[in-house]
Design an enzyme around this catalytic site. Structure first.
Site, mmCIF file in Angstrom:
data_model
loop_
_atom_site.group_PDB
_atom_site.id
_atom_site.type_symbol
_atom_site.label_atom_id
_atom_site.label_comp_id
_atom_site.label_asym_id
_atom_site.label_seq_id
_atom_site.Cartn_x
_atom_site.Cartn_y
_atom_site.Cartn_z
ATOM 1 N N ALA A 1 4.725 4.448 -4.181
ATOM 2 C CA ALA A 1 4.524 3.959 -5.285
ATOM 3 C C ALA A 1 3.327 4.129 -6.101
ATOM 4 C CB ALA A 1 4.486 2.460 -5.138
ATOM 5 N N GLN B 1 0.879 -1.220 0.034
ATOM 6 C CA GLN B 1 -0.036 -0.098 0.029
ATOM 7 C C GLN B 1 0.751 1.149 -0.187
ATOM 8 O OE1 GLN B 1 -3.325 0.721 -0.564
ATOM 9 N NE2 GLN B 1 -3.799 -1.445 -0.615
ATOM 10 N N SER B 2 2.123 1.205 -0.522
ATOM 11 C CA SER B 2 2.836 2.318 -0.615
ATOM 12 C C SER B 2 2.407 3.669 -1.384
ATOM 13 C CB SER B 2 4.122 1.876 -1.598
ATOM 14 O OG SER B 2 4.948 3.012 -1.586
ATOM 15 N N ASN B 3 2.212 4.663 -0.535
ATOM 16 C CA ASN B 3 1.891 5.960 -1.026
ATOM 17 C C ASN B 3 2.872 6.366 -2.026
ATOM 18 O OD1 ASN B 3 -0.367 6.405 0.676
ATOM 19 N ND2 ASN B 3 1.158 6.942 2.138
#
Length: 330
Positions: free
Chosen positions: A73, A69-71
């Site tokens: 990325a 859930q990387s912001n």
């Protein structure tokens, strides 16, 4: 430093008296959750510099990494597509053979057609090698890949928050932000935003007395080393900057990081709900919730502080099971 115009700036300064009452001190918020639309958050400021550098180097694709859930990325995938670049995301997940349904940030990654590749935490430890492998893969096709580190946190990307501090100084001069700030506080997950803020305060010292970085993973020693490296890279790119002075102006707190990255305590989740219900300010439990919780729990509270809201709404929307207990208790 070359820079693209990708942000909606200047982002607003926000203040709410009900939130002051909840926290026990005067808080002003830099709304960097409003830097853009779906790509909003602190990462876009870094990507203004990183993607400018990618284009200057003739890149046809960008490669970066992070949690599922990387912001960062998500912002990279969206902005790369906007600029006509391909994007490869190397994401960490417990079991790559059983990926979850695309929700939150991952949904947006998939929506714009990012090449999402999943790795176990053990495999992900070798992410630098994995990224190099992707670069060689594209090179064999006659294309060029530009590698962006986790969080966009290197000397190039962190100029985004040197620019943000300059923006804050201008807003203070215009009367949008009061003087006599004790500190500028920010969540710290990969070190780049904190490094940029700390370096920025050495150039715009009138803004605030100190910078405060609230670790959401890893410990103080790790971030001292990481932020020193990034600040040193910034000074290498601009010798007028003072990396050592930046480190001396920065306090790093690791007491409020919770059990692990992406894992808040029940008290931190309750705090996220309390802030939303008192003021309408929406935090998320991985970064901003932990950081503002930490700021509110300091043994010696500031009288007046500025908090940089770094965004993360899509990640919050993927965490309904995590936060449902706090909603039930509220």
């Amino acid at each position: 430093m070359k820079r693209l115009a990708l942000c909606h700036t200047p982002t607003p300064i926000w203040h709410n008296r009900a939130l002051d009452k909840l926290l026990g001190f005067e808080l002003w918020v830099k709304r960097d959750d409003m830097t853009s639309g779906a790509a909003a958050g602190n990462k876009i400021r870094k990507l203004e510099y990183l993607l400018a550098d990618a284009l200057a180097h003739g890149a046809t694709t960008v490669v970066t990494c992070g949690g599922l859930q990387s912001n960062h990325a998500r912002a990279t995938a969206l902005l790369a597509r906007e600029l006509g670049l391909q994007c490869v995301l190397l994401l960490r997940i417990a079991d790559p053979a059983a990926p979850p349904e695309p929700v939150g940030n991952l949904l947006l990654d998939r929506l714009v057609g990012a090449d999402v590749r999943l790795f176990t935490p053990e495999q992900y430890r070798a992410r630098a090698q994995l990224m190099d492998d992707v670069a060689r893969e594209f090179s064999a096709r006659g294309e060029r890949a530009y590698l962006i580190p986790e969080g966009g946190s290197n000397g190039v990307g962190s100029f985004g928050y040197l620019t943000a501090v300059e923006e804050l100084a201008e807003q203070q001069k215009a009367g949008e932000l009061p003087e006599d700030l004790d500190l500028v506080a920010v969540a710290c997950g990969s070190g780049g935003t904190a490094a940029g803020v700390a370096v920025g305060l050495t150039r715009f010292a009138e803004l605030a007395m100190r910078a405060a970085a609230f670790a959401v993973c890893d410990d103080r020693a790790y971030f001292e080393q990481t932020i020193a490296r990034i600040a040193g890279e910034m000074q290498g790119l601009d010798p007028t900057l003072d990396a050592q002075a930046a480190l001396e102006a920065l306090d790093i707190y690791d007491e409020y990081r919770g059990p692990a990255y992406g894992v808040p305590t029940a008290e931190q989740l309750d705090f996220v709900v309390a802030v939303a219900r008192a003021s309408g300010l929406v935090l998320e439990p991985t970064y901003t919730g932990k950081a503002l919780f930490g700021l509110s729990r300091l043994p010696t509270k500031p009288k007046r502080a500025l908090f940089i809201h770094t965004g993360g709404l899509p990640g919050l929307l993927a965490e309904a099971p995590l936060i449902s207990g706090a909603l039930a208790r509220a």
